[in-house]
Design a protein around this motif. Structure first.
Motif, PDB file in Angstrom:
ATOM      1  N   GLY A 101      -6.991   3.771   2.037  1.00 46.14           N
ATOM      2  CA  GLY A 101      -6.936   2.921   3.223  1.00 46.14           C
ATOM      3  C   GLY A 101      -6.285   1.572   2.942  1.00 46.14           C
ATOM      4  N   PHE A 102      -6.686   0.935   1.842  1.00 43.77           N
ATOM      5  CA  PHE A 102      -6.160  -0.410   1.543  1.00 43.77           C
ATOM      6  C   PHE A 102      -4.658  -0.369   1.262  1.00 43.77           C
ATOM      7  CE2 PHE A 102      -5.638  -0.266  -3.137  1.00 43.77           C
ATOM      8  CZ  PHE A 102      -6.309   0.919  -3.432  1.00 43.77           C
ATOM      9  N   ILE A 103      -4.187   0.739   0.673  1.00 44.28           N
ATOM     10  CA  ILE A 103      -2.764   0.890   0.387  1.00 44.28           C
ATOM     11  C   ILE A 103      -1.983   1.033   1.700  1.00 44.28           C
ATOM     12  CG2 ILE A 103      -1.062   2.527  -0.549  1.00 44.28           C
ATOM     13  CD1 ILE A 103      -2.261   0.964  -2.752  1.00 44.28           C
ATOM     14  N   GLU A 104      -2.501   1.891   2.554  1.00 44.37           N
ATOM     15  CA  GLU A 104      -1.806   2.125   3.825  1.00 44.37           C
ATOM     16  C   GLU A 104      -1.746   0.855   4.657  1.00 44.37           C
ATOM     17  OE1 GLU A 104      -2.436   5.822   5.586  1.00 44.37           O
ATOM     18  OE2 GLU A 104      -1.637   5.253   7.540  1.00 44.37           O
ATOM     19  N   LEU A 105      -2.839   0.089   4.652  1.00 37.35           N
ATOM     20  CA  LEU A 105      -2.877  -1.138   5.450  1.00 37.35           C
ATOM     21  C   LEU A 105      -1.844  -2.139   4.967  1.00 37.35           C
ATOM     22  CD1 LEU A 105      -6.711  -1.661   6.007  1.00 37.35           C
ATOM     23  CD2 LEU A 105      -4.959  -1.033   7.690  1.00 37.35           C
ATOM     24  N   GLU A 106      -1.698  -2.261   3.621  1.00 38.14           N
ATOM     25  CA  GLU A 106      -0.781  -3.285   3.099  1.00 38.14           C
ATOM     26  C   GLU A 106       0.670  -2.813   3.035  1.00 38.14           C
ATOM     27  OE1 GLU A 106      -1.916  -5.608  -0.247  1.00 38.14           O
ATOM     28  OE2 GLU A 106      -3.984  -5.854   0.438  1.00 38.14           O
ATOM     29  N   THR A 107       0.876  -1.516   2.758  1.00 31.84           N
ATOM     30  CA  THR A 107       2.257  -1.050   2.555  1.00 31.84           C
ATOM     31  C   THR A 107       2.831  -0.335   3.779  1.00 31.84           C
ATOM     32  OG1 THR A 107       1.555   1.123   1.783  1.00 31.84           O
ATOM     33  CG2 THR A 107       1.798  -0.613   0.106  1.00 31.84           C
ATOM     34  N   GLU A 108       1.962   0.040   4.683  1.00 33.17           N
ATOM     35  CA  GLU A 108       2.356   0.872   5.828  1.00 33.17           C
ATOM     36  C   GLU A 108       2.890   2.240   5.406  1.00 33.17           C
ATOM     37  OE1 GLU A 108       4.760  -1.320   8.554  1.00 33.17           O
ATOM     38  OE2 GLU A 108       3.175  -2.778   8.943  1.00 33.17           O
ATOM     39  N   GLN A 109       2.574   2.650   4.171  1.00 34.47           N
ATOM     40  CA  GLN A 109       2.921   4.012   3.757  1.00 34.47           C
ATOM     41  C   GLN A 109       2.014   4.981   4.526  1.00 34.47           C
ATOM     42  OE1 GLN A 109       2.288   3.333  -0.432  1.00 34.47           O
ATOM     43  NE2 GLN A 109       4.478   3.522  -0.878  1.00 34.47           N
ATOM     44  N   PRO A 110       2.577   6.056   5.071  1.00 30.26           N
ATOM     45  CA  PRO A 110       1.786   6.933   5.954  1.00 30.26           C
ATOM     46  C   PRO A 110       0.949   7.959   5.179  1.00 30.26           C
ATOM     47  CG  PRO A 110       4.058   7.660   5.890  1.00 30.26           C
ATOM     48  CD  PRO A 110       3.990   6.454   5.002  1.00 30.26           C
ATOM     49  N   VAL A 111      -0.003   7.466   4.401  1.00 34.98           N
ATOM     50  CA  VAL A 111      -0.807   8.365   3.564  1.00 34.98           C
ATOM     51  C   VAL A 111      -1.739   9.214   4.435  1.00 34.98           C
ATOM     52  CG1 VAL A 111      -2.360   8.545   1.603  1.00 34.98           C
ATOM     53  CG2 VAL A 111      -0.718   6.653   1.716  1.00 34.98           C
ATOM     54  N   ALA A 112      -2.398   8.568   5.393  1.00 36.46           N
ATOM     55  CA  ALA A 112      -3.336   9.306   6.252  1.00 36.46           C
ATOM     56  C   ALA A 112      -2.606  10.430   6.979  1.00 36.46           C
ATOM     57  CB  ALA A 112      -3.994   8.361   7.260  1.00 36.46           C
ATOM     58  N   ASP A 113      -1.391  10.151   7.399  1.00 40.80           N
ATOM     59  CA  ASP A 113      -0.625  11.185   8.095  1.00 40.80           C
ATOM     60  C   ASP A 113      -0.279  12.336   7.141  1.00 40.80           C
ATOM     61  OD1 ASP A 113       0.669  12.159  10.467  1.00 40.80           O
ATOM     62  OD2 ASP A 113       2.559  11.833   9.407  1.00 40.80           O
ATOM     63  N   ALA A 114       0.031  11.988   5.896  1.00 46.23           N
ATOM     64  CA  ALA A 114       0.324  13.042   4.916  1.00 46.23           C
ATOM     65  C   ALA A 114      -0.915  13.903   4.663  1.00 46.23           C
ATOM     66  CB  ALA A 114       0.824  12.420   3.605  1.00 46.23           C
ATOM     67  N   VAL A 115      -2.078  13.261   4.599  1.00 50.43           N
ATOM     68  CA  VAL A 115      -3.326  14.022   4.419  1.00 50.43           C
ATOM     69  C   VAL A 115      -3.529  14.939   5.629  1.00 50.43           C
ATOM     70  CG1 VAL A 115      -5.842  13.855   4.249  1.00 50.43           C
ATOM     71  CG2 VAL A 115      -4.398  12.295   2.916  1.00 50.43           C
ATOM     72  N   ALA A 116      -3.338  14.368   6.818  1.00 53.27           N
ATOM     73  CA  ALA A 116      -3.496  15.168   8.043  1.00 53.27           C
ATOM     74  C   ALA A 116      -2.525  16.346   8.045  1.00 53.27           C
ATOM     75  CB  ALA A 116      -3.271  14.293   9.275  1.00 53.27           C
ATOM     76  N   GLN A 117      -1.308  16.092   7.613  1.00 52.69           N
ATOM     77  CA  GLN A 117      -0.308  17.157   7.588  1.00 52.69           C
ATOM     78  C   GLN A 117      -0.720  18.262   6.615  1.00 52.69           C
ATOM     79  OE1 GLN A 117       3.655  15.739   6.869  1.00 52.69           O
ATOM     80  NE2 GLN A 117       4.513  17.800   6.711  1.00 52.69           N
ATOM     81  N   TRP A 118      -1.175  17.863   5.427  1.00 54.43           N
ATOM     82  CA  TRP A 118      -1.604  18.847   4.427  1.00 54.43           C
ATOM     83  C   TRP A 118      -2.772  19.681   4.972  1.00 54.43           C
ATOM     84  CZ3 TRP A 118      -5.576  20.837   1.706  1.00 54.43           C
ATOM     85  CH2 TRP A 118      -5.255  21.600   0.572  1.00 54.43           C
ATOM     86  N   LEU A 119      -3.708  18.992   5.617  1.00 57.06           N
ATOM     87  CA  LEU A 119      -4.884  19.697   6.138  1.00 57.06           C
ATOM     88  C   LEU A 119      -4.514  20.625   7.297  1.00 57.06           C
ATOM     89  CD1 LEU A 119      -7.441  16.720   6.148  1.00 57.06           C
ATOM     90  CD2 LEU A 119      -7.455  18.675   4.579  1.00 57.06           C
ATOM     91  N   SER A 120      -3.403  20.317   7.963  1.00 61.69           N
ATOM     92  CA  SER A 120      -3.022  21.084   9.156  1.00 61.69           C
ATOM     93  C   SER A 120      -2.380  22.422   8.836  1.00 61.69           C
ATOM     94  CB  SER A 120      -2.034  20.277  10.008  1.00 61.69           C
ATOM     95  OG  SER A 120      -2.620  19.063  10.406  1.00 61.69           O
ATOM     96  N   ILE A 121      -1.874  22.576   7.619  1.00 62.55           N
ATOM     97  CA  ILE A 121      -1.221  23.842   7.265  1.00 62.55           C
ATOM     98  C   ILE A 121      -2.245  24.966   7.396  1.00 62.55           C
ATOM     99  CG2 ILE A 121      -0.056  25.116   5.413  1.00 62.55           C
ATOM    100  CD1 ILE A 121       0.759  22.317   4.290  1.00 62.55           C
ATOM    101  N   PRO A 122      -1.892  26.051   8.099  1.00 64.21           N
ATOM    102  CA  PRO A 122      -2.870  27.136   8.264  1.00 64.21           C
ATOM    103  C   PRO A 122      -3.260  27.767   6.925  1.00 64.21           C
ATOM    104  CG  PRO A 122      -1.031  27.381   9.782  1.00 64.21           C
ATOM    105  CD  PRO A 122      -0.643  26.303   8.818  1.00 64.21           C
ATOM    106  N   ALA A 123      -4.464  28.316   6.856  1.00 65.06           N
ATOM    107  CA  ALA A 123      -4.920  29.026   5.656  1.00 65.06           C
ATOM    108  C   ALA A 123      -4.085  30.286   5.477  1.00 65.06           C
ATOM    109  CB  ALA A 123      -6.392  29.386   5.785  1.00 65.06           C
ATOM    110  N   ASP A 124      -4.090  30.805   4.248  1.00 69.25           N
ATOM    111  CA  ASP A 124      -3.308  32.022   3.956  1.00 69.25           C
ATOM    112  C   ASP A 124      -3.821  33.195   4.786  1.00 69.25           C
ATOM    113  OD1 ASP A 124      -1.987  30.542   2.099  1.00 69.25           O
ATOM    114  OD2 ASP A 124      -3.350  31.121   0.464  1.00 69.25           O
TER     115      ASP A 124
END
Lengths: 309, 309
Positions: free
Chosen positions: A286-309
């Motif tokens: 969270g602290f990284i995303e707030l200061e750098t505006e790097q979209p880490v939360a979105d990357a986590v969301a994207q990873w979690l969104s991939i359907p299971a095998d």
């Protein structure tokens, strides 16, 4: 298909990912194992080779065959909120919950067994070496004379916790600290002690790895600063590119450690070398995303969104 | 090269294996994590890609690069015998010890991460299905009405602990028990409950798997007996051959579960079918060896004696 987030109620970092999942229109259920049994309920049937299971909380129901991924964010201890909590109820509830979740084909961030091993700091150093990171010379010992010799050999060494977490009874901050030249090492016999060659650093580097997405951030260190987590430096986290060599090493590390997520800490020296300090498989972003505006939360969301095998 | 046995002081099963290792002339060190720090000491250095570590207890020293295998038998809690034990000292000592051991190339019986997952009873049922064992229909639930429906559907069902271990505070025996037809399931809401279709059994089967060596033993059940662990039947354990189908399923199970050792419990019905009940990755074998004279301890010693890669 649904994303399951295992975390406790107050978790701002989870909130950031939840917001991104909502944006993507991906259904999710947030579940705190502490609420099981009670507000959280479960049922799993194993009949003639078929497995059917579901989990429910706050009126929401999630079917285990509709589960695409499980994010082990900051789960409470199973049954901690039960009217009559006990070690046995915690064991029964934990086995029921994690046994059922392990019966699914959902993808884990991170799988609990891999996560437990990845927390072992001495093992991290070994895997980091194998992955191609430069790692400062380190000793973990209960021998005062070994500690003394190590300090004499490397001159500037720091001491830090082996397990990473500070004591909470009584609560105590344990910043990584420079060992003074005249230190008395007698107490090393009272508990394993981790000493590491001090890297005179220009900056702290935090590299957040989410699947194959890497986000590196750099924060200039104050002169003589040892532990980046404590004290104000007047500097902020700035995004920096990930060198190819580091990218390859991170990929190798997460493969060896079987991690989908890891927060790597490096010390950058005067030559620009990134020295591996640790990889926290559950590290905050969270602290990284707030200061750098790097979209880490979105990357986590994207990873979690991939359907299971 | 040395075998490391992690266990507490009083462990007759370990004694049996130690005797076999002595016969084979294989050096071994017995280490109780509870003795660290104190009688047990350790040191691990990570320098320029090289890892060197050693462990010492009772005046014996074992080098980590001379370790062929690690038997996680019945280890005490790290630092439990320290003069001032604390949760933090346990965490520090555990991370130092297991982090160092995971840095070696020694073979594990069983690797702690795999062992933790293999303890999850609901997961066992799923893996057993996949491995080709017949598994009695089972439900794990916090819903009284689901429990009620399951009991109505299968008529004869047993209830048993999800986590396998009985409560110890206060200590309580929890034998697997037939559910009476008029049972009140209201309390299922208070904790996850495991119900399983009752297998009217002719015999209990204990199959001990040590690497690729399988030892099956059979004990005729008393009429109507439910839990083979409790009560006298007048029968003893007798060695029986392992059917090919079972051998294939055991091999598949231990591969999926990444186990070097497992103690499988089956119920043999009137048709001679072996129904999978559970696989205990740390199950005892002393009582089997005593009654059947099957050389399980020797097989464990042999497995542990194979040099590391």
């Amino acid at each position: 298909m649904t994303v399951l987030i295992l975390t406790s109620e107050e978790d701002v970092t989870a909130d950031m990912v939840v917001a991104q999942l909502h944006k993507r229109g991906v259904p999710l259920v947030r579940f705190d194992p502490a609420d099981l049994p009670g507000d959280g309920t479960l049922s799993a049937e194993y009949v003639r080779g078929e497995f059917r299971g579901y989990l429910s909380t706050g009126g929401r129901v999630v079917s285990m065959d509709g589960l695409r991924s499980i994010w082990v964010r900051r789960p409470g201890e199973p049954a901690a909120h039960a009217p009559e909590p006990s070690a046995w109820l915690t064991a029964e509830s934990g086995q029921a919950l994690y046994g059922m979740l392990h019966s699914t084909s959902a993808r884990w961030m991170n799988e609990p067994g891999a996560a437990a091993r990845a927390r072992l700091k001495p093992w991290q150093l070994r895997v980091a070496h194998r992955s191609g990171f430069p790692v400062p010379a380190t000793v973990v010992t209960t021998y005062p004379q070994v500690a003394r010799q190590f300090a004499d050999q490397y001159r500037h060494v720091v001491v830090k916790a082996v397990s990473g977490k500070p004591p909470h009874d009584p609560p105590m901050a344990l910043p990584t600290t420079l060992v003074p030249p005249d230190a008395d090492f007698a107490d090393v016999a009272a508990g394993p002690t981790l000493l590491q060659r001090y890297i005179a650093k220009e900056a702290d580097i935090r590299l957040t790895c989410v699947g194959e997405e890497l986000f590196a951030a750099r924060k200039t260190a104050a002169p003589g600063q040892v532990d980046g987590r404590y004290g104000e430096t007047g500097h902020t986290w700035e995004p920096v590119p990930v060198p190819d060599r580091i990218r390859r090493a991170v990929t190798r590390y997460t493969e060896l450690a079987q991690l989908a997520y890891g927060a790597f800490d490096f010390a950058e020296d005067a030559e620009g070398t990134w020295w591996f300090l640790e990889c926290n498989q559950g590290g905050q972003f969270g602290f990284i995303e707030l200061e750098t505006e790097q979209p880490v939360a979105d990357a986590v969301a994207q990873w979690l969104s991939i359907p299971a095998d």
